[in-house]
Motif scaffolding. Structure first.
Motif, PDB file in Angstrom:
ATOM      1  N   LEU A   1       0.891  -1.162   0.000  1.00 22.80           N
ATOM      2  CA  LEU A   1       0.000   0.000   0.000  1.00 22.80           C
ATOM      3  C   LEU A   1       0.928   1.210   0.000  1.00 22.80           C
ATOM      4  O   LEU A   1       1.145   1.868   1.017  1.00 22.80           O
ATOM      5  CB  LEU A   1      -0.908  -0.023   1.228  1.00 22.80           C
ATOM      6  N   LEU A   2       1.508   1.473  -1.167  1.00 23.34           N
ATOM      7  CA  LEU A   2       2.609   2.428  -1.292  1.00 23.34           C
ATOM      8  C   LEU A   2       2.540   3.154  -2.631  1.00 23.34           C
ATOM      9  O   LEU A   2       2.134   2.579  -3.633  1.00 23.34           O
ATOM     10  CB  LEU A   2       3.963   1.703  -1.219  1.00 23.34           C
TER      11      LEU A   2
ATOM     12  N   ARG B   1      -8.000   2.743  -1.660  1.00 26.19           N
ATOM     13  CA  ARG B   1      -8.858   1.691  -1.130  1.00 26.19           C
ATOM     14  C   ARG B   1      -9.380   2.075   0.252  1.00 26.19           C
ATOM     15  O   ARG B   1      -8.634   2.567   1.095  1.00 26.19           O
ATOM     16  CB  ARG B   1      -8.087   0.381  -0.989  1.00 26.19           C
ATOM     17  N   SER B   2     -10.662   1.825   0.493  1.00 29.38           N
ATOM     18  CA  SER B   2     -11.214   1.979   1.837  1.00 29.38           C
ATOM     19  C   SER B   2     -10.735   0.811   2.686  1.00 29.38           C
ATOM     20  O   SER B   2     -10.310  -0.224   2.158  1.00 29.38           O
ATOM     21  CB  SER B   2     -12.740   1.975   1.786  1.00 29.38           C
ATOM     22  N   PRO B   3     -10.783   0.947   4.025  1.00 31.69           N
ATOM     23  CA  PRO B   3     -10.390  -0.179   4.871  1.00 31.69           C
ATOM     24  C   PRO B   3     -11.164  -1.456   4.553  1.00 31.69           C
ATOM     25  O   PRO B   3     -10.608  -2.555   4.588  1.00 31.69           O
ATOM     26  CB  PRO B   3     -10.683   0.324   6.289  1.00 31.69           C
ATOM     27  N   GLU B   4     -12.439  -1.319   4.217  1.00 27.20           N
ATOM     28  CA  GLU B   4     -13.249  -2.498   3.921  1.00 27.20           C
ATOM     29  C   GLU B   4     -12.810  -3.146   2.610  1.00 27.20           C
ATOM     30  O   GLU B   4     -12.704  -4.378   2.520  1.00 27.20           O
ATOM     31  CB  GLU B   4     -14.732  -2.101   3.839  1.00 27.20           C
ATOM     32  N   GLU B   5     -12.553  -2.331   1.596  1.00 27.57           N
ATOM     33  CA  GLU B   5     -12.083  -2.864   0.325  1.00 27.57           C
ATOM     34  C   GLU B   5     -10.711  -3.507   0.471  1.00 27.57           C
ATOM     35  O   GLU B   5     -10.432  -4.572  -0.099  1.00 27.57           O
ATOM     36  CB  GLU B   5     -12.018  -1.753  -0.720  1.00 27.57           C
ATOM     37  N   LEU B   6      -9.849  -2.856   1.250  1.00 29.12           N
ATOM     38  CA  LEU B   6      -8.508  -3.396   1.452  1.00 29.12           C
ATOM     39  C   LEU B   6      -8.565  -4.728   2.186  1.00 29.12           C
ATOM     40  O   LEU B   6      -7.853  -5.675   1.833  1.00 29.12           O
ATOM     41  CB  LEU B   6      -7.663  -2.380   2.226  1.00 29.12           C
ATOM     42  N   ALA B   7      -9.414  -4.817   3.197  1.00 26.05           N
ATOM     43  CA  ALA B   7      -9.557  -6.072   3.930  1.00 26.05           C
ATOM     44  C   ALA B   7     -10.020  -7.191   3.010  1.00 26.05           C
ATOM     45  O   ALA B   7      -9.529  -8.324   3.084  1.00 26.05           O
ATOM     46  CB  ALA B   7     -10.537  -5.892   5.090  1.00 26.05           C
ATOM     47  N   ALA B   8     -10.959  -6.875   2.106  1.00 30.02           N
ATOM     48  CA  ALA B   8     -11.455  -7.885   1.170  1.00 30.02           C
ATOM     49  C   ALA B   8     -10.359  -8.305   0.201  1.00 30.02           C
ATOM     50  O   ALA B   8     -10.198  -9.499  -0.091  1.00 30.02           O
ATOM     51  CB  ALA B   8     -12.659  -7.342   0.409  1.00 30.02           C
TER      52      ALA B   8
ATOM     53  N   ALA C   1       3.134   5.473   7.362  1.00 35.21           N
ATOM     54  CA  ALA C   1       2.293   5.853   8.501  1.00 35.21           C
ATOM     55  C   ALA C   1       1.020   6.561   8.048  1.00 35.21           C
ATOM     56  O   ALA C   1      -0.032   6.418   8.675  1.00 35.21           O
ATOM     57  CB  ALA C   1       3.095   6.733   9.456  1.00 35.21           C
ATOM     58  N   SER C   2       1.081   7.306   6.959  1.00 33.48           N
ATOM     59  CA  SER C   2      -0.089   8.041   6.482  1.00 33.48           C
ATOM     60  C   SER C   2      -1.210   7.118   6.003  1.00 33.48           C
ATOM     61  O   SER C   2      -2.362   7.550   5.888  1.00 33.48           O
ATOM     62  CB  SER C   2       0.316   8.991   5.348  1.00 33.48           C
ATOM     63  N   HIS C   3      -0.900   5.850   5.720  1.00 29.27           N
ATOM     64  CA  HIS C   3      -1.910   4.888   5.270  1.00 29.27           C
ATOM     65  C   HIS C   3      -2.167   3.785   6.297  1.00 29.27           C
ATOM     66  O   HIS C   3      -2.917   2.844   6.013  1.00 29.27           O
ATOM     67  CB  HIS C   3      -1.478   4.253   3.942  1.00 29.27           C
ATOM     68  N   ARG C   4      -1.571   3.912   7.455  1.00 26.85           N
ATOM     69  CA  ARG C   4      -1.664   2.844   8.459  1.00 26.85           C
ATOM     70  C   ARG C   4      -3.100   2.534   8.839  1.00 26.85           C
ATOM     71  O   ARG C   4      -3.466   1.358   9.014  1.00 26.85           O
ATOM     72  CB  ARG C   4      -0.857   3.239   9.707  1.00 26.85           C
ATOM     73  N   ASP C   5      -3.956   3.541   8.935  1.00 24.65           N
ATOM     74  CA  ASP C   5      -5.324   3.321   9.389  1.00 24.65           C
ATOM     75  C   ASP C   5      -6.173   2.555   8.383  1.00 24.65           C
ATOM     76  O   ASP C   5      -7.259   2.081   8.720  1.00 24.65           O
ATOM     77  CB  ASP C   5      -5.994   4.659   9.707  1.00 24.65           C
ATOM     78  N   GLN C   6      -5.695   2.422   7.147  1.00 18.78           N
ATOM     79  CA  GLN C   6      -6.443   1.656   6.145  1.00 18.78           C
ATOM     80  C   GLN C   6      -6.237   0.148   6.297  1.00 18.78           C
ATOM     81  O   GLN C   6      -6.999  -0.640   5.739  1.00 18.78           O
ATOM     82  CB  GLN C   6      -6.005   2.062   4.729  1.00 18.78           C
ATOM     83  N   VAL C   7      -5.209  -0.253   7.041  1.00 22.58           N
ATOM     84  CA  VAL C   7      -4.836  -1.666   7.131  1.00 22.58           C
ATOM     85  C   VAL C   7      -5.617  -2.350   8.255  1.00 22.58           C
ATOM     86  O   VAL C   7      -5.647  -1.864   9.378  1.00 22.58           O
ATOM     87  CB  VAL C   7      -3.326  -1.814   7.390  1.00 22.58           C
ATOM     88  N   PRO C   8      -6.262  -3.477   7.979  1.00 28.10           N
ATOM     89  CA  PRO C   8      -7.003  -4.194   9.016  1.00 28.10           C
ATOM     90  C   PRO C   8      -6.094  -4.605  10.176  1.00 28.10           C
ATOM     91  O   PRO C   8      -4.932  -4.970   9.967  1.00 28.10           O
ATOM     92  CB  PRO C   8      -7.535  -5.430   8.286  1.00 28.10           C
ATOM     93  N   ALA C   9      -6.631  -4.550  11.382  1.00 24.99           N
ATOM     94  CA  ALA C   9      -5.851  -4.895  12.574  1.00 24.99           C
ATOM     95  C   ALA C   9      -5.430  -6.357  12.570  1.00 24.99           C
ATOM     96  O   ALA C   9      -4.493  -6.731  13.286  1.00 24.99           O
ATOM     97  CB  ALA C   9      -6.663  -4.585  13.830  1.00 24.99           C
TER      98      ALA C   9
END
Length: 206
Positions: free
Chosen positions: A49-50, A75-82, A96-104
């Motif tokens: 995701l870069l 990608r939204s977090p939901e799309e990324l998770a899928a 770090a700027s995209h960290r919140d998009q990544v599922p835990a």
């Protein structure tokens, strides 16, 4: 030299003031020095995701031996998770700027400080700061006209899904590009890999 990473190192390209060979060496060092990362990727793919830049070269190299899924930055977090679930991703390389998009549920590797350090974080919350700056310089020797390895290197998941082997990537050039550059997951190929494999210097610093 039948892999993407080794050919990137041998081509002599640069990103701003960083030789591609230094970024490749940092990626191999990350994989060698982070047992948590190796465990997270065991039998699974990595994901990127870069933007097309130095961190992507490090991430692709640290993905050595497995396919890397290139995720569009919007990608939204939901799309990324899928996407990650469908592609069996074990860890995501990002900033770090995209960290919140990544599922835990996934491991994360933050590459903001490359080529000096990287932060590896497991799904359980354990963190490891990996020193990338004290590695021995990468010396690349071998034949550069060999065909690439016929194994998965990149997976572009935006419909339609495209899988590229090392061989396919090493055969690409500006005249033969068949991937739509408007695809959200194609920029790493069109704007990064093809120029670096041709030995060019890219300017991406803001």
């Amino acid at each position: 030299m039948d892999t993407l990473a080794l050919r990137l190192a041998a081509a002599g390209g640069r990103i701003d003031d960083l030789p591609a060979s230094q970024l490749v060496a940092a990626g191999f060092t990350l994989l060698q020095r982070s047992a948590p990362l190796v465990r997270m990727l065991a039998g699974r793919r990595s994901a990127l995701l870069l933007p097309p830049g130095p961190a992507a070269v490090v991430a692709l190299t640290a993905s050595d031996g497995r396919g890397a899924v290139v995720l569009p930055l919007d990608r939204s977090p939901e799309e990324l998770a899928a996407d990650c679930a469908a592609s069996d991703v074990g860890a995501v390389f990002t900033l770090a700027s995209h960290r919140d998009q990544v599922p835990a549920s996934l491991g994360v590797v933050l590459l903001d400080a490359i080529p000096r350090t990287a932060m590896v974080r497991t799904p359980e919350g354990r963190e490891q700061m990996v020193d990338l700056g004290s590695h021995v310089g990468l010396t690349v020797e071998g034949e550069t006209d060999l065909p690439g390895r016929d194994e998965e290197a990149l997976l572009l998941p935006s419909a339609p899904t495209i899988m590229l082997t090392h061989r396919a990537l090493l055969d690409l050039d500006d005249r033969e590009m068949e991937i739509d550059p408007a695809r959200g997951d194609a920029a790493i190929v069109t704007a990064l890999l093809i120029p670096l494999l041709a030995g060019r210097t890219l300017h991406v610093a803001s």
